[in-house]
Scaffold this motif. Structure first.
Motif, short mmCIF file in Angstrom:
data_model
loop_
_atom_site.label_atom_id
_atom_site.label_comp_id
_atom_site.label_asym_id
_atom_site.label_seq_id
_atom_site.Cartn_x
_atom_site.Cartn_y
_atom_site.Cartn_z
N GLN A 81 -14.76 -31.82 -35.14
CA GLN A 81 -15.98 -31.30 -35.79
C GLN A 81 -15.92 -31.41 -37.32
OE1 GLN A 81 -16.42 -26.99 -35.66
NE2 GLN A 81 -14.38 -26.86 -34.72
N HIS A 82 -14.73 -31.46 -37.89
CA HIS A 82 -14.65 -31.53 -39.35
C HIS A 82 -14.89 -32.96 -39.83
CE1 HIS A 82 -13.40 -27.47 -38.98
NE2 HIS A 82 -12.37 -27.83 -38.24
N LEU A 83 -14.34 -33.91 -39.08
CA LEU A 83 -14.61 -35.32 -39.41
C LEU A 83 -16.09 -35.64 -39.17
CD1 LEU A 83 -13.59 -38.15 -40.21
CD2 LEU A 83 -13.03 -38.55 -37.81
N SER A 84 -16.65 -35.13 -38.07
CA SER A 84 -18.06 -35.43 -37.78
C SER A 84 -18.97 -34.80 -38.84
CB SER A 84 -18.46 -35.00 -36.38
OG SER A 84 -18.36 -33.61 -36.23
N ARG A 85 -18.59 -33.63 -39.34
CA ARG A 85 -19.42 -33.01 -40.40
C ARG A 85 -19.24 -33.76 -41.72
NH1 ARG A 85 -21.66 -28.97 -37.72
NH2 ARG A 85 -20.37 -28.11 -36.07
N TYR A 86 -18.06 -34.30 -41.94
CA TYR A 86 -17.84 -35.14 -43.13
C TYR A 86 -18.79 -36.35 -43.05
CZ TYR A 86 -15.74 -38.67 -46.13
OH TYR A 86 -15.57 -39.64 -47.09
N VAL A 87 -18.84 -36.98 -41.88
CA VAL A 87 -19.73 -38.14 -41.70
C VAL A 87 -21.18 -37.70 -41.91
CG1 VAL A 87 -20.59 -39.85 -40.03
CG2 VAL A 87 -18.14 -39.37 -40.17
N ILE B 78 -26.15 -36.43 -36.39
CA ILE B 78 -24.88 -36.40 -35.66
C ILE B 78 -24.87 -35.24 -34.67
CG2 ILE B 78 -22.35 -36.24 -35.87
CD1 ILE B 78 -23.37 -38.73 -37.28
N VAL B 79 -24.48 -35.55 -33.44
CA VAL B 79 -24.23 -34.49 -32.46
C VAL B 79 -22.73 -34.21 -32.50
CG1 VAL B 79 -24.29 -33.88 -30.00
CG2 VAL B 79 -26.13 -35.31 -30.99
N HIS B 80 -22.37 -32.96 -32.79
CA HIS B 80 -20.95 -32.62 -32.99
C HIS B 80 -20.31 -32.08 -31.71
CE1 HIS B 80 -21.72 -32.86 -37.35
NE2 HIS B 80 -22.85 -32.23 -37.09
N TRP B 81 -19.00 -32.02 -31.70
CA TRP B 81 -18.23 -31.41 -30.60
C TRP B 81 -17.21 -30.47 -31.26
CZ3 TRP B 81 -18.84 -31.14 -25.53
CH2 TRP B 81 -17.75 -30.72 -24.75
N PRO B 82 -16.97 -29.30 -30.67
CA PRO B 82 -16.14 -28.32 -31.39
C PRO B 82 -14.62 -28.52 -31.33
CG PRO B 82 -16.93 -27.37 -29.35
CD PRO B 82 -17.53 -28.75 -29.41
N GLY B 83 -14.14 -29.76 -31.41
CA GLY B 83 -12.68 -29.99 -31.41
C GLY B 83 -12.11 -29.86 -32.82
N GLY B 84 -10.80 -29.63 -32.89
CA GLY B 84 -10.16 -29.53 -34.21
C GLY B 84 -8.68 -29.85 -34.12
N CYS B 85 -8.11 -30.19 -35.25
CA CYS B 85 -6.68 -30.48 -35.33
C CYS B 85 -5.95 -29.19 -35.72
CB CYS B 85 -6.43 -31.56 -36.38
SG CYS B 85 -4.73 -31.58 -36.95
N VAL B 86 -4.96 -28.81 -34.90
CA VAL B 86 -4.25 -27.55 -35.16
C VAL B 86 -3.50 -27.57 -36.49
CG1 VAL B 86 -3.96 -26.77 -32.78
CG2 VAL B 86 -2.30 -28.38 -33.74
N GLU C 8 -9.92 -34.17 -41.52
CA GLU C 8 -9.77 -33.21 -40.42
C GLU C 8 -9.66 -31.78 -40.95
OE1 GLU C 8 -6.47 -34.43 -37.97
OE2 GLU C 8 -7.38 -36.37 -37.58
N CYS C 9 -9.59 -31.62 -42.28
CA CYS C 9 -9.56 -30.27 -42.86
C CYS C 9 -10.95 -29.65 -42.75
CB CYS C 9 -9.20 -30.34 -44.35
SG CYS C 9 -7.52 -30.88 -44.67
N ARG C 10 -11.00 -28.32 -42.82
CA ARG C 10 -12.28 -27.61 -42.79
C ARG C 10 -13.17 -28.08 -43.95
NH1 ARG C 10 -11.61 -22.43 -40.10
NH2 ARG C 10 -9.56 -22.45 -39.15
N GLU C 11 -14.48 -27.92 -43.75
CA GLU C 11 -15.45 -28.40 -44.74
C GLU C 11 -15.20 -27.77 -46.12
OE1 GLU C 11 -19.48 -28.16 -43.37
OE2 GLU C 11 -20.30 -28.28 -45.40
N ASP C 12 -14.95 -26.45 -46.17
CA ASP C 12 -14.78 -25.82 -47.48
C ASP C 12 -13.53 -26.36 -48.18
OD1 ASP C 12 -13.10 -24.57 -45.66
OD2 ASP C 12 -13.53 -22.53 -46.32
N VAL C 13 -12.51 -26.67 -47.41
CA VAL C 13 -11.28 -27.25 -47.99
C VAL C 13 -11.59 -28.65 -48.54
CG1 VAL C 13 -8.97 -28.12 -47.43
CG2 VAL C 13 -9.71 -25.87 -46.58
N MET D 230 -10.69 -35.80 -53.69
CA MET D 230 -10.94 -37.00 -52.88
C MET D 230 -10.62 -36.67 -51.43
SD MET D 230 -8.72 -39.50 -51.46
CE MET D 230 -8.99 -41.10 -50.75
N VAL D 231 -11.38 -37.28 -50.51
CA VAL D 231 -11.13 -37.08 -49.07
C VAL D 231 -10.92 -38.44 -48.43
CG1 VAL D 231 -12.16 -36.25 -46.89
CG2 VAL D 231 -12.55 -34.97 -49.02
N GLY D 232 -9.88 -38.58 -47.61
CA GLY D 232 -9.64 -39.88 -46.98
C GLY D 232 -8.59 -39.82 -45.89
#
Ligand code: 13P
Ligand code: SF4
Length: 322
Positions: free
Chosen positions: A171-177, A185-193, A220-225, A231-233
Motif C-alpha cells: 500500500q505504501h508503494l501504490s500510494r507513492y505511485v 490506483i486500486v490499493h491493497w493493504p499489504g506492507g513490509c514489516v 515501502e516506508c509509510r507515506e509520512d516517512v 529522495m525516495v527510490g
C-alpha cells in the motif's frame, strides 16, 4: 595484495576480525564449489556484507537481479535473497538450476495476498489491469497482467495506458505511485514489516542531531516517512544517489544492512540511521550457501500450471521497463 586480504580491507569497518576469521575458510570453500558447479551467486543489496562482498558475483535490487538472472549462462544460480527473488530467477531461466540457501527466506509482502484475492479484485474492478509487485508468489504473478519493482512501478503503471490500475500488495508503494500519476490506483493493504517500523519521529531525531544530514527512503516506508525524505527510490536508486551526491552524512531509511554494504564502498560518507533488519534476508548465511552448493539442495521448482502465466508477467515487466 592477495584477494582475501583485499576483501577484508573492503569490509573491515563493518565486519569484526573474529567474524572474518570464521568466514574466510567458508568463503574459500564456496568459491571452489562455485567453479566446480559452474554456478553464479546473485545477492540482493540487503545481504550481509560477508555474503554481499565476500561471495557474490552479481549484486543489485530486485529489478537488477531479475535482469542479471535473465542473462546468465551459468548452469546453477544461487539466489542470496528471498524466495520471490529465487522464483523470479527460475521463471526467467526454466532450464537452469536455481538454488535458494534457505526456504525460510520469505517476505511479509508475498504473504499479504494470494491468487484468489486477485481473482476477486478483477471481479470487483472489471477491465482494470493488475500490476503486482515482484514481492509476490509465482501464483499471484500468474494472475497478474504485469509485475513491477520499486524502481519501475510508476513507469509500468503509466505504460499500461489504462484509466484505472489494480496495484498489489504494497500500500505504501501504490500510494507513492498514486501521488505521481493521473492513473486511478486500486490499493491493497499489504506492507513490509521492516519498512513499516520507521516513523517520522525517528527521522526528526536524526535531523535534530545531525542538521546537515541527507535522508533518503525506500517507497515501502509509510507515506509520512517518505514525505520527510530528500529522495525516495529503490535500493539501487538509493545507492546510486549516494554515489552521485557523496553527502558527508546520510540516513538510508531502508533495511539497515544495506548501509554497511554501501559504507564499505564509500568510506568517506558517514551512515547514520534508525535500524530495522529483515529477518527473512538474514536466513541466508555463508554456511547455508556452502551447504546448498555442496549438496545441490534448495532447488526452486514452480508448478507447470502457473509458471507460464507468471513468466509472462515478469517478461512483460522487463519489456516495458527502460
Ligand atoms: P528493491 O527492489 O528496492 O531492492 O526492494 C526489494 C525489497 O524487498 C525491499 O524491501
Ligand atoms: Fe520483504 Fe520487507 Fe524483507 Fe523486503 S525488507 S524482503 S519487502 S520483508
Amino acid at each position: 595484495m592477495p584477494v582475501a586480504e583485499a576483501l577484508f580491507e573492503r569490509v573491515k569497518n563493518v565486519v569484526t576480525a573474529p567474524e572474518w576469521a570464521i568466514a574466510r575458510p567458508l568463503i574459500d570453500e564456496i568459491n571452489a564449489l562455485k567453479k566446480e558447479r559452474n554456478a553464479v551467486i546473485l545477492a540482493h543489496n540487503y545481504q550481509h556484507p560477508l555474503v554481499f562482498h565476500g561471495i557474490a558475483d552479481l549484486r543489485g535490487d530486485s529489478l537488477g537481479l531479475a535482469r542479471q538472472a535473465a542473462q546468465t549462462k551459468a548452469d546453477t544460480i544461487v539466489m542470496c535473497g528471498v524466495h520471490f527473488m529465487a522464483e523470479t530467477a527460475k521463471l526467467l531461466n526454466p532450464s537452469r538450476r536455481v538454488l535458494l540457501p534457505s526456504f525460510d527466506a520469505g517476505c511479509s509482502l508475498a504473504e499479504a495476498i494470494d491468487a484468489e484475492d486477485i481473482r476477486n479484485l478483477r471481479r470487483e474492478y472489471p477491465g482494470a489491469p493488475v500490476v503486482s509487485y515482484v514481492n509476490t508468489t509465482a501464483a499471484v504473478k500468474a494472475e497478474s497482467d504485469v509485475c513491477c519493482t520499486s524502481s519501475n512501478a510508476l513507469e509500468i503503471v503509466e505504460a499500461l495506458d489504462a484509466e484505472r490500475v489494480i496495484f498489489v500488495p504494497d500500500q505504501h508503494l501504490s500510494r507513492y505511485v498514486a501521488r505521481h500519476t493521473e492513473v486511478q490506483i486500486v490499493h491493497w493493504p499489504g506492507g513490509c514489516v521492516v519498512h513499516e517500523e520507521f516513523r517520522t519521529a525517528d527521522i526528526d531525531a536524526v535531523r535534530a542531531d545531525y542538521p546537515e544530514i541527507r535522508v533518503i527512503a525506500h517507497p515501502e516506508c509509510r507515506e509520512d516517512v517518505q514525505k520527510t525524505a530528500d529522495m525516495v527510490g529503490s535500493t539501487s536508486q538509493l545507492i546510486d544517489w549516494v554515489e552521485t551526491h557523496r553527502p558527508a552524512q546520510v540516513a538510508m531509511i531502508t533495511e539497515c544492512t544495506m548501509s554497511d554494504n554501501v559504507a564499505a564502498r564509500f568510506p568517506e560518507v558517514e551512515f547514520i540511521q534508525p535500524c530495522s533488519i529483515c529477518p527473512y534476508m538474514r536466513r541466508i548465511t555463508l554456511e547455508r550457501v556452502r551447504d546448498c552448493l555442496r549438496d545441490e539442495s534448495g532447488e526452486i521448482e514452480i508448478d507447470s500450471s502457473i509458471a507460464p502465466g507468471a513468466r509472462r508477467a515478469v517478461e512483460k515487466m522487463l519489456e516495458l521497463s527502460s
